[in-house]
Write an enzyme that holds these catalytic residues in place. Sequence first.
Site, PDB file in Angstrom:
ATOM      1  N   LYS A 173      -7.068   6.601  11.896  1.00 43.70           N
ATOM      2  CA  LYS A 173      -7.190   7.159  10.797  1.00 43.70           C
ATOM      3  C   LYS A 173      -8.021   8.382  11.040  1.00 43.70           C
ATOM      4  CE  LYS A 173      -8.474   2.281   8.333  1.00 43.70           C
ATOM      5  NZ  LYS A 173      -9.153   2.084   7.881  1.00 43.70           N
ATOM      6  N   CYS A 182     -14.553  -2.137   4.652  1.00 41.39           N
ATOM      7  CA  CYS A 182     -13.574  -0.689   3.883  1.00 41.39           C
ATOM      8  C   CYS A 182     -13.746  -0.632   2.685  1.00 41.39           C
ATOM      9  CB  CYS A 182     -12.407  -2.553   3.541  1.00 41.39           C
ATOM     10  SG  CYS A 182     -11.439  -3.161   4.607  1.00 41.39           S
ATOM     11  N   LYS A 184      -5.116   0.258  14.673  1.00 42.87           N
ATOM     12  CA  LYS A 184      -5.210   1.396  13.583  1.00 42.87           C
ATOM     13  C   LYS A 184      -5.864   2.698  13.786  1.00 42.87           C
ATOM     14  CE  LYS A 184      -7.021  -0.626  10.562  1.00 42.87           C
ATOM     15  NZ  LYS A 184      -8.076  -1.474   9.602  1.00 42.87           N
ATOM     16  N   CYS A 188     -15.759  -3.054  -1.743  1.00 42.31           N
ATOM     17  CA  CYS A 188     -13.506  -3.160  -1.396  1.00 42.31           C
ATOM     18  C   CYS A 188     -12.818  -3.908  -2.214  1.00 42.31           C
ATOM     19  CB  CYS A 188     -13.689  -4.076  -0.164  1.00 42.31           C
ATOM     20  SG  CYS A 188     -14.852  -5.468   0.582  1.00 42.31           S
ATOM     21  N   ARG A 227       0.608  -1.224  -0.028  1.00 45.48           N
ATOM     22  CA  ARG A 227      -0.029  -0.205   0.027  1.00 45.48           C
ATOM     23  C   ARG A 227       0.629   1.397  -0.377  1.00 45.48           C
ATOM     24  NH1 ARG A 227      -4.280  -0.310   4.576  1.00 45.48           N
ATOM     25  NH2 ARG A 227      -5.558  -1.562   3.072  1.00 45.48           N
ATOM     26  N   CYS A 281     -16.330  -8.869   3.898  1.00 43.71           N
ATOM     27  CA  CYS A 281     -17.146  -8.785   5.178  1.00 43.71           C
ATOM     28  C   CYS A 281     -17.291  -8.095   6.425  1.00 43.71           C
ATOM     29  CB  CYS A 281     -15.560  -9.806   5.826  1.00 43.71           C
ATOM     30  SG  CYS A 281     -14.525  -8.938   6.835  1.00 43.71           S
ATOM     31  N   ARG A 341      -2.369   6.820   9.813  1.00 43.46           N
ATOM     32  CA  ARG A 341      -2.768   5.834   8.151  1.00 43.46           C
ATOM     33  C   ARG A 341      -2.800   6.936   7.968  1.00 43.46           C
ATOM     34  NH1 ARG A 341      -4.740   0.223   7.564  1.00 43.46           N
ATOM     35  NH2 ARG A 341      -4.335  -0.608   9.588  1.00 43.46           N
ATOM     36  N   CYS A 383      -8.007 -10.292  -0.651  1.00 40.37           N
ATOM     37  CA  CYS A 383      -7.879 -10.584   1.290  1.00 40.37           C
ATOM     38  C   CYS A 383      -8.402 -11.586   1.315  1.00 40.37           C
ATOM     39  CB  CYS A 383      -9.374  -9.811   1.121  1.00 40.37           C
ATOM     40  SG  CYS A 383      -9.019  -9.518   3.424  1.00 40.37           S
TER      41      CYS A 383
HETATM   42 FE1  SRM Z   1      -9.826  -2.173   5.049  1.00 45.20          FE
HETATM   43  C1  SRM Z   1      -8.381  -5.423   7.022  1.00 45.20           C
HETATM   44  C2  SRM Z   1      -8.290  -3.211   2.237  1.00 45.20           C
HETATM   45  C3  SRM Z   1      -9.954   0.948   4.110  1.00 45.20           C
HETATM   46  C4  SRM Z   1     -11.597  -1.538   7.946  1.00 45.20           C
HETATM   47  N1  SRM Z   1      -8.605  -3.787   4.564  1.00 45.20           N
HETATM   48  C5  SRM Z   1      -8.328  -4.680   5.709  1.00 45.20           C
HETATM   49  C6  SRM Z   1      -7.143  -5.718   4.584  1.00 45.20           C
HETATM   50  C7  SRM Z   1      -5.709  -5.397   4.842  1.00 45.20           C
HETATM   51  C8  SRM Z   1      -7.205  -7.018   4.799  1.00 45.20           C
HETATM   52  C9  SRM Z   1      -6.235  -7.976   6.411  1.00 45.20           C
HETATM   53  O1  SRM Z   1      -6.202  -7.093   7.123  1.00 45.20           O
HETATM   54  O2  SRM Z   1      -6.120  -8.788   5.951  1.00 45.20           O
HETATM   55  C10 SRM Z   1      -8.256  -5.843   2.935  1.00 45.20           C
HETATM   56  C11 SRM Z   1      -6.623  -5.930   1.847  1.00 45.20           C
HETATM   57  C12 SRM Z   1      -7.299  -5.731   1.251  1.00 45.20           C
HETATM   58  C13 SRM Z   1      -6.388  -6.531   0.025  1.00 45.20           C
HETATM   59  O3  SRM Z   1      -6.466  -7.793  -0.823  1.00 45.20           O
HETATM   60  O4  SRM Z   1      -5.948  -5.292  -0.838  1.00 45.20           O
HETATM   61  C14 SRM Z   1      -8.299  -4.559   3.771  1.00 45.20           C
HETATM   62  N2  SRM Z   1      -9.332  -1.149   3.502  1.00 45.20           N
HETATM   63  C15 SRM Z   1      -8.579  -2.257   2.226  1.00 45.20           C
HETATM   64  C16 SRM Z   1      -8.545  -1.111   1.428  1.00 45.20           C
HETATM   65  C17 SRM Z   1      -7.623  -1.296   0.425  1.00 45.20           C
HETATM   66  C18 SRM Z   1     -10.599  -1.612   0.288  1.00 45.20           C
HETATM   67  C19 SRM Z   1     -11.127  -0.618  -0.916  1.00 45.20           C
HETATM   68  O5  SRM Z   1     -10.947  -0.883  -1.167  1.00 45.20           O
HETATM   69  O6  SRM Z   1     -10.770  -0.193  -1.299  1.00 45.20           O
HETATM   70  C20 SRM Z   1      -8.743  -0.028   1.706  1.00 45.20           C
HETATM   71  C21 SRM Z   1      -7.429   1.178   2.233  1.00 45.20           C
HETATM   72  C22 SRM Z   1      -7.231   2.254   3.118  1.00 45.20           C
HETATM   73  C23 SRM Z   1      -6.535   2.666   2.922  1.00 45.20           C
HETATM   74  O7  SRM Z   1      -5.523   2.828   1.748  1.00 45.20           O
HETATM   75  O8  SRM Z   1      -5.467   2.787   3.716  1.00 45.20           O
HETATM   76  C24 SRM Z   1      -9.265   0.201   3.649  1.00 45.20           C
HETATM   77  N3  SRM Z   1     -11.014  -0.655   5.885  1.00 45.20           N
HETATM   78  C25 SRM Z   1     -10.581   0.352   5.283  1.00 45.20           C
HETATM   79  C26 SRM Z   1     -11.553   1.564   5.311  1.00 45.20           C
HETATM   80  C27 SRM Z   1     -12.362   2.548   4.560  1.00 45.20           C
HETATM   81  C28 SRM Z   1     -11.997   3.906   5.667  1.00 45.20           C
HETATM   82  O9  SRM Z   1     -10.961   3.756   6.572  1.00 45.20           O
HETATM   83  O10 SRM Z   1     -12.596   5.299   5.496  1.00 45.20           O
HETATM   84  C29 SRM Z   1     -12.004   1.045   6.610  1.00 45.20           C
HETATM   85  C30 SRM Z   1     -13.123   1.510   7.839  1.00 45.20           C
HETATM   86  C31 SRM Z   1     -12.916   2.249   8.542  1.00 45.20           C
HETATM   87  C32 SRM Z   1     -12.749   1.885   9.770  1.00 45.20           C
HETATM   88  O11 SRM Z   1     -11.203   1.348   9.840  1.00 45.20           O
HETATM   89  O12 SRM Z   1     -13.314   1.508  11.153  1.00 45.20           O
HETATM   90  C33 SRM Z   1     -11.523  -0.558   7.095  1.00 45.20           C
HETATM   91  N4  SRM Z   1      -9.658  -3.102   7.091  1.00 45.20           N
HETATM   92  C34 SRM Z   1     -10.751  -2.237   8.340  1.00 45.20           C
HETATM   93  C35 SRM Z   1     -10.307  -3.530   9.084  1.00 45.20           C
HETATM   94  C36 SRM Z   1     -11.458  -3.517  10.264  1.00 45.20           C
HETATM   95  C37 SRM Z   1     -10.644  -2.482  11.484  1.00 45.20           C
HETATM   96  C38 SRM Z   1     -11.622  -2.509  12.618  1.00 45.20           C
HETATM   97  O13 SRM Z   1     -11.656  -1.902  13.142  1.00 45.20           O
HETATM   98  O14 SRM Z   1     -11.529  -4.201  13.657  1.00 45.20           O
HETATM   99  C39 SRM Z   1     -10.004  -4.698   8.773  1.00 45.20           C
HETATM  100  C40 SRM Z   1      -9.228  -5.757   9.603  1.00 45.20           C
HETATM  101  C41 SRM Z   1      -8.439  -5.232  10.526  1.00 45.20           C
HETATM  102  O15 SRM Z   1      -7.611  -4.183  10.951  1.00 45.20           O
HETATM  103  O16 SRM Z   1      -8.095  -6.059  11.851  1.00 45.20           O
HETATM  104  C42 SRM Z   1      -9.329  -3.982   7.539  1.00 45.20           C
HETATM  105 FE1  SF4 Z   2     -11.409  -7.552   2.804  1.00 49.61          FE
HETATM  106 FE2  SF4 Z   2     -13.212  -7.088   3.824  1.00 49.61          FE
HETATM  107 FE3  SF4 Z   2     -12.310  -5.173   3.792  1.00 49.61          FE
HETATM  108 FE4  SF4 Z   2     -13.565  -6.092   2.212  1.00 49.61          FE
HETATM  109  S1  SF4 Z   2     -13.971  -5.311   4.188  1.00 49.61           S
HETATM  110  S2  SF4 Z   2     -11.045  -5.167   1.758  1.00 49.61           S
HETATM  111  S3  SF4 Z   2     -13.594  -8.726   2.807  1.00 49.61           S
HETATM  112  S4  SF4 Z   2     -11.237  -6.525   4.814  1.00 49.61           S
END
Ligand code: SRM
Ligand code: SF4
Length: 569
Positions: A215, A483, A213, A434, A80, A479, A149, A440
């Site tokens: 944000k 994201c 994390k 997402c 990333r 899930c 981040r 993922c």
């Molecule tokens: Fe996310 C984890 C993709 C924005 C909440 N997110 C992941 C992971 C890294 C999976 C992993 O932990 O193994 C995903 C990688 C997938 C892949 O194959 O690329 C992933 N998240 C993404 C992205 C790429 C989605 C997208 O389609 O664009 C976004 C990357 C953002 C960036 O550039 O930094 C992305 N993730 C978000 C958002 C939206 C936002 O921030 O505006 C959220 C919800 C907001 C929040 O954080 O509350 C989000 N991602 C999560 C979570 C849940 C965090 C939590 O509070 O529990 C995880 C899982 C974790 O951290 O354990 C996660």
């Molecule tokens: Fe993966 Fe769940 Fe985030 Fe989609 S919402 S990219 S399935 S961790």
Amino acid sequence: MTEVVPEDFEKRAEVERIKDKSHYLRGTLLQSLNDPLTGALADDDTQLSKFHGIYQQDDRDLRDERRRQKLEPHYQFMVRIRVPGGICTPSQWLEVDRIANTWCNRSIRLTTRQAYQLHGVIKRNLKKTIAEINAALMDTIAACGDVNRNVMCNPNPYQSRLHEDVYEYTRRLSDHFTPRTTAYHEIWLDEELVSSSRKDEEPIYGKYYLPRKFKTAVAVPPSNDVDLFANDLGFIAIAENDRLTGFNVTAGGGLSMTHGEEATYPRLADVIGYCPKSKTLQVAEEIIKIQRDYGDRTHRKHARFKYTIEDRGIEWLKYELNQRLGWSLEAPRPFLFEHSGDRYGWVEGTNDTWHYTLFIQNGRIADTQDYPLMTGLREIARVHDGDFRLTANQNLIIGRVSANRKSVVDALLDKYRLAATFQQTGLRLNAMACVAFPTCGLAMAESERYLPSLIDKLDVIIKEAGLDNDPILMRMTGCPNGCARSPLGEIGLIGKAPGKYNLYLGAGFHGQRLNKLYRENINEAQILAELTPLLHRYAHERSLGEHFGDFVIRTGYVKEVLTGKDFHS
Ligand code: SRM
Ligand code: SF4
């Protein structure tokens, strides 16, 4: 900062132990990278690599086959790249494109947080990939991990002067909270090893970094395209005569939850006060330190700032912050958000420049036979004299195009058939998915690979109902981590199992309200059957200007969600 072993250390989550013994994020990453016997990193290093912007994944499409063949999973890495405020130069675009085509899976993913993701890097190419990203004056450090981040900022081309001021603060926030450890430079850029006797300093984070994390986003009303209230920390620009005076500060947003665990829930941030712009960094730093000191380090699912605030109360946060600042935030200033989406096509900026917002379905940039998007953008980057802006809705702005290049860009948009993309329904143009499968590791259902075909079917209904041009916010995630900010979809679909989704309705059009569960564990036929009458009824019975999310609440399909805790009730 003195590093004493915390009293509760024994009770802390495993990741805390890994951080503790990592010597400021080094761990055994170098040894892991040099181990030729496996395509993977050592277990602990997979946690540490996240702080360096790198996720170990495996191709889930190949999992069963590899298992049958008794091979280790097809390990590969997602990288990333941080892009503070989403702005980069055409030459950086060309480099990302080249790296994607050299070391990755020949595609670029624009994320929901204005960053780039590259997928499919194998371990032996990882170091080259990171080094080349840095050579293009970009980095990956702190793109993931328990730190602040990529800082988001509204890439608003409509109010260019104000945007410049605000963008400057975004960059400062981003720089201020970048980890200070030299581990990143040693491991990926072969910079001189820091002797083990020298102590790294992390003046803000300390050696345990944050509990989870963190944000941060900055929004410029009336656009809430960064979905500010989904962030742990937010700044709403307040301007007088188009010049920035300061920010309303927001705290405690986060969207993730776990199916079946009511103690986990999405929460939108509260506006806690106003600070003059000169105090922005101080306020942000004290808030981050409060989370550092009070966040729950024993339980990862309860470690986000939103739970620190829920447990202790927003008034506690304000008091604690004011104490640490030595002065008090002022009362919040009035502001108005009108939308959270992007507006497509050309708009005029300042200084005789133009901006073109291009619809990128789910942020995926790749070439297909019918749609040479990656090639088209590469050709544009070669002649472009302005910037590129990644939006928080996974779209791309070809920014600051000088008047004399506009026709050249137009010709290329035509040549590669990119211009026609925004002649889509309002539903598609406002949808996000997402990544989910195949990369993922947490995906329970398809998302990016599935949403376009679901929208093909929904578009038929949308057109029958005469809603072709109505912006309806649809968000799908594989899930409940959210994201693509699925809890903020007027229509939210959250994966439960292959082919099965929970359907949520009723989020606010400006990102101001969470949605609510409407139907559980349903398949495509059921999704279409549920949404068909609803969309027709919306077309016939909505009041003037009423958004879909408001309509489904007024007409009683779902209850309005007022706080995060209401999400499950
Ligand atoms: Fe996310 C984890 C993709 C924005 C909440 N997110 C992941 C992971 C890294 C999976 C992993 O932990 O193994 C995903 C990688 C997938 C892949 O194959 O690329 C992933 N998240 C993404 C992205 C790429 C989605 C997208 O389609 O664009 C976004 C990357 C953002 C960036 O550039 O930094 C992305 N993730 C978000 C958002 C939206 C936002 O921030 O505006 C959220 C919800 C907001 C929040 O954080 O509350 C989000 N991602 C999560 C979570 C849940 C965090 C939590 O509070 O529990 C995880 C899982 C974790 O951290 O354990 C996660
Ligand atoms: Fe993966 Fe769940 Fe985030 Fe989609 S919402 S990219 S399935 S961790």
